[in-house]
Structures are given as C-alpha cells and as structure tokens.
Write an enzyme that holds these catalytic residues in place. Structure first.
Site, PDB file in Angstrom:
ATOM      1  CG  PHE A 152      -1.876   1.100   1.176  1.00  0.00           C
ATOM      2  CD1 PHE A 152      -2.950   1.349   0.445  1.00  0.00           C
ATOM      3  CD2 PHE A 152      -1.368   2.360   1.998  1.00  0.00           C
ATOM      4  CE1 PHE A 152      -4.009   2.196   0.343  1.00  0.00           C
ATOM      5  CE2 PHE A 152      -2.325   3.530   1.704  1.00  0.00           C
ATOM      6  CZ  PHE A 152      -3.295   3.580   0.998  1.00  0.00           C
ATOM      7  CG  ASP A 181       6.130   3.923   1.431  1.00  0.00           C
ATOM      8  OD1 ASP A 181       5.908   4.605   2.503  1.00  0.00           O
ATOM      9  OD2 ASP A 181       5.039   3.565   0.679  1.00  0.00           O
ATOM     10  CE  LYS A 231      -0.040   6.881   6.438  1.00  0.00           C
ATOM     11  NZ  LYS A 231      -1.225   7.772   6.162  1.00  0.00           N
TER      12      LYS A 231
END
Length: 401
Positions: free
Chosen positions: A141, A226, A255
């Site tokens: 994801f 990532d 984030k």
C-alpha cells in the site's frame, strides 16, 4: 436524533462514500484520547495510521505551528523562506542522507520517488528511453493515485480505475528468489515497505531487507524504502530499516513528519540521486511551505532525543507480550508487528475485524480493521502503560463475549 446521528446523516448525504468510518464523531482530542460530540472519551489506538505518533495536540508541535502562523505560512517555491534550509538540512541529517525533496501527502512522495527512480535510470544508469522498470511487492500500500494503484494487488483499491500505468513488476513480499529473478538491466528501483501496514502489519522474514539491499547494490538498482507508516519512531527505531542494519538509497516519508497538524512528506536521498532534477521538472505549490517546515523541524528535534523511539520499543515489547497471551488463549490466530504497531488476526468465530472494532468502540476504544478478520493497533507513542493496558483489557473483554 442525537447530535452524533445528525452529523453522520449529513456527512452521508453530502460526502462521497469512499470511507466507511465507525459511527463516532470526534470533537476534541488530547494525547492518546479523543472526545466525541456527546462528551464520551475514547482511547485512540490507531493514531491516524501513524500520522499522530506524538499524540493529539502535542504542546511542542502546536506551539511551533502557532508561532509560524503569525509569521508566514506560504510563499511557494518561487521564493526562498527562512525555515526551508534548516528543514532540509536537519531532515537529511536525521536520515543520514544529503538531499530532501519535500511534498505534502505520502502518495505525492511515492509518486516523486517513482519519477526520481525513472529519471535516475535514464540519466545515470542509461536505461533505454521508456523502458525503466520498478519492482514492488504484492500486498503493498503506497497510496491511491492512478499510478500507484497500477501496482496494487488490492482489488478494492484498484478495480474500475484503469487503464493503468505500466512500468512495474510485482513479486511476492518476502520472496528473495522472486526478487532476484525480477531484476533486469532495465530495473531502476525496488520500492518496498519495510513492514507492510495496510496489509495487516506484515513483517518480512529475517534477513530479507538486508538481502534486498545487497542485491540492489550488486545490480545497480535503487532501493527505495517507503517508511511513511513504519518510520519516525513507530517500530522502536527511527526507521524500520534499522532493525536489519539497512540504509536504503532513498527514504519516502510522510504522516508523522507533519506531527498530526499539517501534511508533510518528502523523498530523502543522496545528491547523486535527487541531483537528477532540474528547475521546472518537478514541484508542488505547498511542498516545503513555511508552516510545514516549522512543524517538521520540531518533529525532527523531538526524534533526535531518542525518547520516542525508546518509548515505542519498551511499550511495544509489553504490547506484543500481552497480545501473545491472546494468541495462547486461542482468541486470535496471529499477531505481527514491531514496536507500538501490531496486526492482530481475530479468530473468525469471534467476529470480523469490523465487528470487533465496533464492539471496541462501544467500550470506548478506537481501532481500525483491514482485510476481513484483522485489526491494527498503533497507539500514539505518548500513550501511558496504564492506558495501553486498559485498552488491552477492553480487547480481552470483547473477545471473551
């Protein structure tokens, strides 16, 4: 109708149904706790998918944002501003890298990493035009833009959004043999999550990341990590790659970099990699804006202390020990994760992940389900042991009924 019911009905009537939130309407929050419009308090065990690593309304981060709000919030990159150099310098140093390319959301940073790898492949590796390939892992994801879902294996994220962007090869996560076979002369990068979050907090086999790092170095391929969810303290280290002593060619961050206040993301790499860009070849109106830089600088300062990494490691060990008790009792079928991050597979006889999340909500604990029977637990790193234990007690109670 209650205030909660009225607000949910209005949201359902006037917003696209691309989310299926739990029926709670948050009004205020502090630390690891949120309060809804009816005055009920809930323990947050999701932390905005790790965007709230430092909790809700952390005073240092709020103070940094407020101070910057009174000065300047946006200039665009058409001009310099006085927070930009410090942000780039300090983030590069935190990562052990040389250069930063700032963006806003995580998926923008992933897109930036894809463009970086391709341009590096053509300019430096001399891959023939339009032939660059990037290898990714099944179950990934990396976001929801058209290009990124083009290499997703999740039908829910991908279906009915084609035609898809070419140039990607998908191999099973954790399968080193498949990875080795996928790399060709035209491969410019391997893009991996060191721990797959959305897939259910999947930790790869021991040694996998180290072997991928060695393989990419041998084949002159960039290794892009990532760390949007796994980075910045979540796993007990600044970066999840550190658990295997791995330093990638580039980090993709987001984030928690914005402290739960503003969206901040970045690709952080060497000058040899990010140096392929020239003026006008990539950009963002809001990327690297003064407000974002001010908040992110405070995040970096907090991480430099090591306090939050140590806290995640210590409480994470406790979390996994307690969840292991549920595994032994037969209430859950598997527990995975590192630090204050866990994927818990519920025994299907006790309910789906969504049903367990709803029952926990009734007991004032908020988590998120994924892939049917799995719930994710990722509390703010500032949570107290007492609050964490209370939340785990509610999970035990839910699974006991």
């Amino acid at each position: 109708m209650t205030t909660t019911e009225t607000l949910i009905a209005a949201a359902d009537a006037h917003s696209a149904h691309n989310y299926h939130p739990l029926p709670v309407v948050v009004a205020t929050a502090d630390g690891a706790w949120m309060t809804d419009v009816e005055g009920r308090r809930y323990l947050d065990l999701l932390a905005g998918y790790s965007a709230l690593n430092f909790g809700h309304g952390h005073r240092r981060l709020v103070a940094a944002a407020r101070a910057q709000l009174d000065r300047v919030t946006l200039t665009s990159r058409a001009f310099h501003h006085d927070r930009f150099a410090a942000f780039c310098t300090e983030l590069a140093e935190l990562c052990g890298m040389e250069m930063v390319l700032p963006m806003n959301t995580g998926v923008e940073a992933v897109e930036t990493a894809v463009k970086t790898a391709r341009k590096w492949g053509y300019r430096v590796k001399r891959v023939p035009a339009e032939m660059a390939k990037i290898v990714v892992a099944g179950g990934n994801f990396h976001g929801r833009t058209t290009t990124v879902i083009s290499f997703s294996t999740d039908p829910e994220a991908r279906a009915d959004f084609g035609p898809y962007t070419p140039g990607f090869e998908i191999v099973p996560y954790g399968d080193l043999t498949a990875m080795r076979e996928a790399l060709t002369e035209n491969t410019v990068a391997v893009l991996l999550e060191p721990i797959q979050g959305e897939a259910g907090v999947i930790v790869p086999p021991a040694g996998y990341l180290r072997a991928v790092r060695e393989l990419t170095r041998e084949r002159n391929v960039l290794f892009i990590a990532d760390e949007i969810q796994s980075g910045l303290g979540r796993t007990g280290r600044t970066f999840a790659c550190e658990h295997e002593g791995v330093v990638p060619d580039a980090y993709v961050l987001g984030k928690a970099l914005g402290g739960g206040i503003v969206p901040v993301s970045a690709v952080v790499s060497s000058a040899a990699v990010l140096g392929v860009f020239g003026p006008g070849e990539h950009g963002s109106t809001f990327g690297g804006n003064p407000l974002a830089c001010a908040v992110a600088l405070e995040v970096i300062a907090m991480l430099r202390s090591g306090e939050y990494q140590a806290r995640s490691a210590e409480l994470g060990e406790h979390l996994h020990r307690e969840l292991g008790g549920l595994l032994s009792a037969g209430k859950v079928t598997q527990v995975r994760g590192r630090g204050l991050w866990a994927g818990v597979d519920i025994d299907r006889r006790l309910g789906t992940g969504r049903q367990v999340s709803e029952r926990l909500m009734d007991r004032r604990v908020l988590v998120k389900d994924t892939h049917g029977s799995t719930i994710r637990i990722a509390p703010p790193l500032v949570i107290t042991k007492e609050d964490l234990d209370w939340g785990l007690d509610q999970l035990r109670a839910v699974l006991a009924t």
